[in-house]
Design a protein around this motif. Structure first.
Motif, PDB file in Angstrom:
ATOM      1  N   CYS A 104      -3.590   5.669   5.244  1.00 52.48           N
ATOM      2  CA  CYS A 104      -2.181   5.705   5.667  1.00 52.48           C
ATOM      3  C   CYS A 104      -1.293   6.203   4.539  1.00 52.48           C
ATOM      4  CB  CYS A 104      -1.715   4.314   6.106  1.00 52.48           C
ATOM      5  SG  CYS A 104      -2.344   3.781   7.696  1.00 52.48           S
ATOM      6  N   HIS A 105      -1.519   5.700   3.343  1.00 48.68           N
ATOM      7  CA  HIS A 105      -0.713   6.079   2.186  1.00 48.68           C
ATOM      8  C   HIS A 105      -0.867   7.571   1.884  1.00 48.68           C
ATOM      9  CE1 HIS A 105       0.442   4.992  -2.250  1.00 48.68           C
ATOM     10  NE2 HIS A 105       1.326   5.779  -1.676  1.00 48.68           N
ATOM     11  N   ARG A 106      -2.096   8.057   1.919  1.00 49.63           N
ATOM     12  CA  ARG A 106      -2.357   9.472   1.671  1.00 49.63           C
ATOM     13  C   ARG A 106      -1.620  10.351   2.679  1.00 49.63           C
ATOM     14  NH1 ARG A 106      -5.262  12.817   4.131  1.00 49.63           N
ATOM     15  NH2 ARG A 106      -6.444  11.280   5.313  1.00 49.63           N
ATOM     16  N   VAL A 107      -1.699   9.971   3.938  1.00 56.06           N
ATOM     17  CA  VAL A 107      -1.086  10.774   4.998  1.00 56.06           C
ATOM     18  C   VAL A 107       0.444  10.652   4.983  1.00 56.06           C
ATOM     19  CG1 VAL A 107      -0.894  11.028   7.503  1.00 56.06           C
ATOM     20  CG2 VAL A 107      -3.134  10.704   6.455  1.00 56.06           C
ATOM     21  N   ALA A 108       0.945   9.442   4.778  1.00 55.19           N
ATOM     22  CA  ALA A 108       2.398   9.222   4.798  1.00 55.19           C
ATOM     23  C   ALA A 108       3.080   9.769   3.553  1.00 55.19           C
ATOM     24  CB  ALA A 108       2.704   7.732   4.944  1.00 55.19           C
ATOM     25  N   GLY A 109       2.371   9.802   2.446  1.00 53.84           N
ATOM     26  CA  GLY A 109       2.957  10.289   1.206  1.00 53.84           C
ATOM     27  C   GLY A 109       3.683   9.184   0.466  1.00 53.84           C
ATOM     28  N   PRO A 110       4.516   9.566  -0.489  1.00 54.33           N
ATOM     29  CA  PRO A 110       5.122   8.576  -1.382  1.00 54.33           C
ATOM     30  C   PRO A 110       6.165   7.664  -0.726  1.00 54.33           C
ATOM     31  CG  PRO A 110       5.963  10.759  -1.875  1.00 54.33           C
ATOM     32  CD  PRO A 110       4.860  10.924  -0.870  1.00 54.33           C
ATOM     33  N   ARG A 111       6.747   8.076   0.369  1.00 47.77           N
ATOM     34  CA  ARG A 111       7.775   7.245   1.023  1.00 47.77           C
ATOM     35  C   ARG A 111       7.091   6.376   2.069  1.00 47.77           C
ATOM     36  NH1 ARG A 111      12.503   7.830  -0.796  1.00 47.77           N
ATOM     37  NH2 ARG A 111      13.641   7.296   1.071  1.00 47.77           N
ATOM     38  N   PHE A 112       6.325   5.405   1.571  1.00 48.46           N
ATOM     39  CA  PHE A 112       5.414   4.609   2.394  1.00 48.46           C
ATOM     40  C   PHE A 112       5.443   3.157   1.942  1.00 48.46           C
ATOM     41  CE2 PHE A 112       1.035   2.801   2.584  1.00 48.46           C
ATOM     42  CZ  PHE A 112       0.910   2.704   3.953  1.00 48.46           C
ATOM     43  N   VAL A 113       5.400   2.249   2.918  1.00 45.05           N
ATOM     44  CA  VAL A 113       5.299   0.821   2.661  1.00 45.05           C
ATOM     45  C   VAL A 113       4.033   0.326   3.360  1.00 45.05           C
ATOM     46  CG1 VAL A 113       6.365  -1.445   3.004  1.00 45.05           C
ATOM     47  CG2 VAL A 113       7.814   0.563   2.558  1.00 45.05           C
ATOM     48  N   VAL A 114       3.218  -0.419   2.630  1.00 48.95           N
ATOM     49  CA  VAL A 114       1.978  -0.981   3.180  1.00 48.95           C
ATOM     50  C   VAL A 114       2.323  -2.004   4.250  1.00 48.95           C
ATOM     51  CG1 VAL A 114      -0.032  -2.415   2.641  1.00 48.95           C
ATOM     52  CG2 VAL A 114       0.695  -0.610   1.042  1.00 48.95           C
ATOM     53  N   GLY A 115       1.649  -1.921   5.395  1.00 48.25           N
ATOM     54  CA  GLY A 115       1.876  -2.910   6.436  1.00 48.25           C
ATOM     55  C   GLY A 115       1.013  -2.683   7.646  1.00 48.25           C
ATOM     56  N   ALA A 116       0.968  -3.696   8.473  1.00 50.78           N
ATOM     57  CA  ALA A 116       0.252  -3.603   9.744  1.00 50.78           C
ATOM     58  C   ALA A 116       1.097  -2.819  10.740  1.00 50.78           C
ATOM     59  CB  ALA A 116      -0.022  -5.002  10.284  1.00 50.78           C
ATOM     60  N   GLY A 117       0.438  -2.279  11.748  1.00 49.65           N
ATOM     61  CA  GLY A 117       1.161  -1.567  12.785  1.00 49.65           C
ATOM     62  C   GLY A 117       2.050  -2.490  13.594  1.00 49.65           C
ATOM     63  N   CYS A 118       1.628  -3.720  13.773  1.00 49.65           N
ATOM     64  CA  CYS A 118       2.408  -4.711  14.510  1.00 49.65           C
ATOM     65  C   CYS A 118       2.053  -6.077  13.943  1.00 49.65           C
ATOM     66  CB  CYS A 118       2.122  -4.596  16.013  1.00 49.65           C
ATOM     67  SG  CYS A 118       3.444  -5.246  17.065  1.00 49.65           S
ATOM     68  N   GLU A 119       2.249  -7.127  14.710  1.00 52.53           N
ATOM     69  CA  GLU A 119       1.997  -8.484  14.234  1.00 52.53           C
ATOM     70  C   GLU A 119       0.536  -8.657  13.817  1.00 52.53           C
ATOM     71  OE1 GLU A 119       4.366 -10.774  13.868  1.00 52.53           O
ATOM     72  OE2 GLU A 119       5.875  -9.447  14.735  1.00 52.53           O
ATOM     73  N   ILE A 120       0.335  -9.347  12.714  1.00 49.11           N
ATOM     74  CA  ILE A 120      -1.019  -9.657  12.255  1.00 49.11           C
ATOM     75  C   ILE A 120      -1.507 -10.870  13.044  1.00 49.11           C
ATOM     76  CG2 ILE A 120      -2.401 -10.417  10.287  1.00 49.11           C
ATOM     77  CD1 ILE A 120      -0.441  -8.887   8.482  1.00 49.11           C
ATOM     78  N   PRO A 121      -2.665 -10.755  13.693  1.00 50.44           N
ATOM     79  CA  PRO A 121      -3.167 -11.887  14.487  1.00 50.44           C
ATOM     80  C   PRO A 121      -3.390 -13.138  13.637  1.00 50.44           C
ATOM     81  CG  PRO A 121      -4.354  -9.879  15.038  1.00 50.44           C
ATOM     82  CD  PRO A 121      -3.520  -9.575  13.835  1.00 50.44           C
ATOM     83  N   ARG A 122      -3.153 -14.272  14.232  1.00 52.61           N
ATOM     84  CA  ARG A 122      -3.249 -15.565  13.558  1.00 52.61           C
ATOM     85  C   ARG A 122      -4.608 -15.784  12.892  1.00 52.61           C
ATOM     86  NH1 ARG A 122      -2.109 -20.358  17.362  1.00 52.61           N
ATOM     87  NH2 ARG A 122      -0.264 -19.057  17.577  1.00 52.61           N
ATOM     88  N   ALA A 123      -5.684 -15.369  13.513  1.00 55.41           N
ATOM     89  CA  ALA A 123      -7.027 -15.646  12.990  1.00 55.41           C
ATOM     90  C   ALA A 123      -7.520 -14.591  12.002  1.00 55.41           C
ATOM     91  CB  ALA A 123      -8.010 -15.772  14.150  1.00 55.41           C
ATOM     92  N   THR A 124      -6.645 -13.722  11.539  1.00 53.52           N
ATOM     93  CA  THR A 124      -7.042 -12.689  10.580  1.00 53.52           C
ATOM     94  C   THR A 124      -7.595 -13.349   9.314  1.00 53.52           C
ATOM     95  OG1 THR A 124      -5.417 -11.121  11.423  1.00 53.52           O
ATOM     96  CG2 THR A 124      -6.201 -10.758   9.176  1.00 53.52           C
TER      97      THR A 124
END
Length: 193
Positions: free
Chosen positions: A156-176
């Motif tokens: 994701c970081h490589r594709v998005a480039g420098p203007r990128f914040v690490v994160g999930a696409g949506c809510e992280i499931p409780r049992a992760t």
């Protein structure tokens, strides 16, 4: 759109777009005023960034988005900026048809959910928009390994480039698994734009 869907019910709202468009505009005007009041309370409590979520916006096509949703999201974002806060916009689901328009709203950060390829989001939003995401919450974070999480974040970081914040696409499931969340956070701590 999401607040209107909460108040009317999603099925009813989808019919309202066609059966009573004037009502939808009145409804969304009201929901923006509610959103402004909530944002003001958050800012008064000391937040640095206000999250604006519009889970239902991905359920409408580009024409309805442009007519009914975009103007109200734009108004809310401008209002929050006027209160002195940054804005993070999250629209759940497949926003491929509207992500370019989302980038014109003025949000400081746009969350990209996992159904949207990061390369498409970057292309549609331009090089200056900060993008957050879009790790697949179930496939990668819940069911993957820490190595798979690190690889997905790096991609994701490589594709998005420098203007990128690490994160999930949506809510992280409780049992992760905690190790998977730590792998994501560890990447964020050790990699810079």
């Amino acid at each position: 759109c999401a607040e209107g869907a909460d108040l009317r019910g999603i099925n009813t709202l989808m019919l309202d777009f066609f059966d009573d468009p004037a009502f939808v505009h009145d409804l969304f005007d009201f929901t923006v005023r509610v959103g402004e009041a909530f944002a003001r309370a958050q800012i008064n409590a000391g937040v640095d960034i206000v999250g604006v979520g519009d889970a239902a916006a991905s359920l409408v096509g580009p024409a309805i988005y442009d007519e009914f949703v975009w103007p109200y999201e734009r108004r809310l974002i401008a209002s929050i900026h006027g209160m002195g806060s940054l804005v993070r916009l999250h629209v759940c689901g497949n926003t491929r048809g509207i992500v370019g328009r989302m980038a014109t709203l003025g949000a400081d950060v746009i969350d990209i959910d996992s159904p949207v390829p990061m390369a498409e989001a970057r292309s549609a939003s331009g090089p200056d928009q900060v993008l957050l995401g879009n790790l697949a919450p179930v496939e990668t974070l819940l069911n993957g390994s820490p190595e798979a999480v690190r690889d997905a974040v790096a991609d994701c970081h490589r594709v998005a480039g420098p203007r990128f914040v690490v994160g999930a696409g949506c809510e992280i499931p409780r049992a992760t698994p905690p190790d998977n969340v730590e792998a994501m956070a560890g990447y964020a701590r050790t990699h810079r734009p």
